[in-house]
Design a protein around this motif. Structure first.
Motif, mmCIF file in Angstrom:
data_model
loop_
_atom_site.group_PDB
_atom_site.id
_atom_site.type_symbol
_atom_site.label_atom_id
_atom_site.label_comp_id
_atom_site.label_asym_id
_atom_site.label_seq_id
_atom_site.Cartn_x
_atom_site.Cartn_y
_atom_site.Cartn_z
ATOM 1 N N UNK A 1 36.946 24.643 30.727
ATOM 2 C CA UNK A 1 37.572 25.276 29.693
ATOM 3 C C UNK A 1 37.675 24.505 28.369
ATOM 4 N N UNK A 2 37.571 24.759 27.128
ATOM 5 C CA UNK A 2 37.828 23.828 26.223
ATOM 6 C C UNK A 2 39.291 23.864 25.756
ATOM 7 N N UNK A 3 39.584 22.578 25.412
ATOM 8 C CA UNK A 3 40.888 22.252 24.793
ATOM 9 C C UNK A 3 41.214 23.107 23.605
ATOM 10 N N UNK A 4 42.350 23.739 23.637
ATOM 11 C CA UNK A 4 42.559 24.550 22.470
ATOM 12 C C UNK A 4 44.059 23.800 21.429
ATOM 13 N N UNK A 5 44.058 23.907 20.473
ATOM 14 C CA UNK A 5 45.242 23.406 19.828
ATOM 15 C C UNK A 5 45.534 24.621 18.784
ATOM 16 N N UNK A 6 46.705 25.242 18.694
ATOM 17 C CA UNK A 6 47.029 26.181 18.061
ATOM 18 C C UNK A 6 47.988 25.538 16.859
ATOM 19 N N UNK A 7 47.321 25.304 15.685
ATOM 20 C CA UNK A 7 48.030 24.525 14.689
ATOM 21 C C UNK A 7 48.704 25.558 13.681
ATOM 22 N N UNK A 8 49.794 25.389 13.451
ATOM 23 C CA UNK A 8 50.308 26.498 12.531
ATOM 24 C C UNK A 8 49.886 25.683 11.032
ATOM 25 N N UNK A 9 50.218 26.340 10.075
ATOM 26 C CA UNK A 9 49.969 26.092 8.685
ATOM 27 C C UNK A 9 50.808 25.091 8.401
ATOM 28 N N UNK A 10 50.449 24.267 7.763
ATOM 29 C CA UNK A 10 51.314 22.777 7.342
ATOM 30 C C UNK A 10 52.154 23.302 6.066
ATOM 31 N N UNK A 11 53.315 23.066 6.241
ATOM 32 C CA UNK A 11 54.260 23.133 5.152
ATOM 33 C C UNK A 11 54.151 22.215 4.085
ATOM 34 N N UNK A 12 54.087 22.521 2.880
ATOM 35 C CA UNK A 12 54.125 21.512 1.830
ATOM 36 C C UNK A 12 54.968 20.501 1.866
ATOM 37 N N UNK A 13 54.487 19.161 1.546
ATOM 38 C CA UNK A 13 55.556 18.134 1.603
ATOM 39 C C UNK A 13 56.645 18.340 0.692
ATOM 40 N N UNK A 14 57.709 17.828 0.971
ATOM 41 C CA UNK A 14 58.937 18.001 0.083
ATOM 42 C C UNK A 14 58.861 17.093 -1.041
ATOM 43 N N UNK A 15 58.942 17.813 -2.384
ATOM 44 C CA UNK A 15 58.831 17.061 -3.445
ATOM 45 C C UNK A 15 60.234 16.640 -3.677
ATOM 46 N N UNK A 16 60.571 15.807 -4.808
ATOM 47 C CA UNK A 16 61.703 15.148 -5.325
ATOM 48 C C UNK A 16 62.829 16.284 -5.705
ATOM 49 N N UNK A 17 63.743 16.668 -5.142
ATOM 50 C CA UNK A 17 64.406 17.961 -5.551
ATOM 51 C C UNK A 17 64.326 19.082 -4.995
ATOM 52 N N UNK A 18 63.164 19.183 -4.102
ATOM 53 C CA UNK A 18 62.831 20.284 -3.254
ATOM 54 C C UNK A 18 62.947 20.249 -1.898
ATOM 55 N N UNK A 19 63.931 19.520 -1.384
ATOM 56 C CA UNK A 19 63.961 19.423 0.031
ATOM 57 C C UNK A 19 64.422 20.530 1.019
ATOM 58 N N UNK A 20 64.673 20.368 2.172
ATOM 59 C CA UNK A 20 65.021 21.408 3.043
ATOM 60 C C UNK A 20 66.383 21.889 2.313
ATOM 61 N N UNK A 21 66.952 22.880 2.170
ATOM 62 C CA UNK A 21 68.295 23.118 1.853
ATOM 63 C C UNK A 21 69.431 22.789 2.664
ATOM 64 N N UNK A 22 68.977 22.879 4.075
ATOM 65 C CA UNK A 22 70.043 22.393 4.894
ATOM 66 C C UNK A 22 70.221 20.913 4.676
ATOM 67 N N UNK A 23 69.292 20.143 4.425
ATOM 68 C CA UNK A 23 69.382 18.773 4.283
ATOM 69 C C UNK A 23 70.386 18.404 3.030
#
Length: 330
Positions: A1-23
């Motif tokens: 059986x082949x190995x499977x990795x279910x990779x979610x779509x990458x979120x864009x890198x936080x730009x300056x001033x565009x960080x996680x709102x909780x952060x």
């Protein structure tokens, strides 16, 4: 059986001033309050995650070494205790360096690593998938402090939560309980949890583990200020702060702080703040537990201890617990 990795779509890198709102919210709350503190989960951007992996290899930092030895020795017993064949769900997976010991013993079909640092998560998940033929890997980027929806592929599978590293110690008691209850909700009644907890011991052993001679932990702590500058338009003079680690016996914990070396003024998102020389930002706690403390905490969080393993010096404990139905009577 082949190995499977279910990779979610990458979120864009936080730009300056565009960080996680909780952060952003946590940082602004820290500087607006006279009791300055930032939750330790914000250490773990990509740079912070990489620095932490360096910490785990330091000679002073016994927890990773000791826990890894326990996992290598006792994961077979974890399987015998009911873990065999279960889907492993790892909370705060990081580089997943300890996980192979568990996966080899459990021999389940699915592995769900969860981490707040998406880029680091995908890299480590891909590396692990290459090493385990036939294992379906489903990386899940998210904050495991809240209940999470697991991938549909594992919805009906029996589950074994994995929370190594004594990460539970980073939280105050109230938050620890919230997390254990959240894990219970994520995994479901009947699930198991394998958790690492660090024991109370001499400050002569503890303090060097959090203030190493090479200064890696200091760079890890100071990286939080660099992250603020990078992601939320901070102008904090990082070189005017120093890393401090201290033992707080009243709370049975190591505390990490960032101490201002002189009177300072800086901005975050355009808002101006100041700190006096000697003032600190409290960045991390690492609580240590006696055996009864650990069991009481788990019971309060909805988990009943099945088995416990420790090293010969009783420095660290691996605990296997089960999410049993809540009882309203003794």
């Amino acid at each position: 059986m082949a190995t499977m990795i279910d990779v979610p779509e990458a979120k864009p890198q936080a730009a300056q001033g565009d960080a996680d709102p909780a952060f952003r919210a946590d940082v602004l709350a820290c500087f607006r309050d006279t009791r300055r503190a930032i939750p330790a989960r914000w250490f773990y951007d990509k740079a912070g995650s990489e620095l932490f992996e360096q910490i785990t290899d330091l000679p002073e930092y016994y927890p990773t070494r000791t826990e890894t030895e326990l996992l290598a020795r006792y994961c077979g017993e974890v399987a015998q205790q009911g873990g065999a064949g279960r889907t492993v769900v790892e909370f705060g997976s990081g580089s997943s360096v300890k996980t192979p010991h568990l996966l080899r013993a459990i021999q389940g079909k699915h592995y769900v690593p969860i981490d707040i640092s998406g880029e680091f998560l995908r890299e480590s998940a891909a590396a692990l998938a290459r090493d385990f033929s036939g294992l379906a890997v489903h990386p899940l980027e998210g904050d495991f402090m809240r209940p999470l929806q697991l991938p549909e592929a594992v919805a009906g599978e029996p589950k074994l939560g994995f929370f190594p590293g004594s990460t539970i110690g980073n939280m105050v008691a109230r938050t620890s309980l919230d997390l254990l209850r959240s894990m219970r909700e994520t995994l479901g009644v009947g699930s198991l949890l394998l958790i690492g907890m660090d024991r109370i011991k001499s400050p002569d052993i503890l303090i060097p583990a959090y203030d190493d001679a090479q200064g890696v932990t200091a760079r890890f702590n100071l990286n939080l200020l660099h992250r603020i500058n990078r992601e939320i338009d901070g102008t904090i003079p990082v070189d005017r702060f120093r890393h401090v680690a201290r033992w707080n016996d009243s709370y049975a914990r190591i505390e990490m702080h960032l101490e201002a070396q002189e009177d300072l003024s800086f901005t975050v998102l355009g808002e101006r703040f100041s700190m006096r020389k000697g003032e600190t930002i409290h960045t991390e706690n690492s609580h240590k537990y006696g055996p009864r403390d650990a069991r009481l905490l788990l019971r309060a969080g909805g988990w009943t201890v099945r088995h416990e393993w420790t090293d010969p010096d009783d420095w660290f404990a691996l605990i296997l617990a089960e999410a049993v139905p809540f009882q309203t009577a003794p």
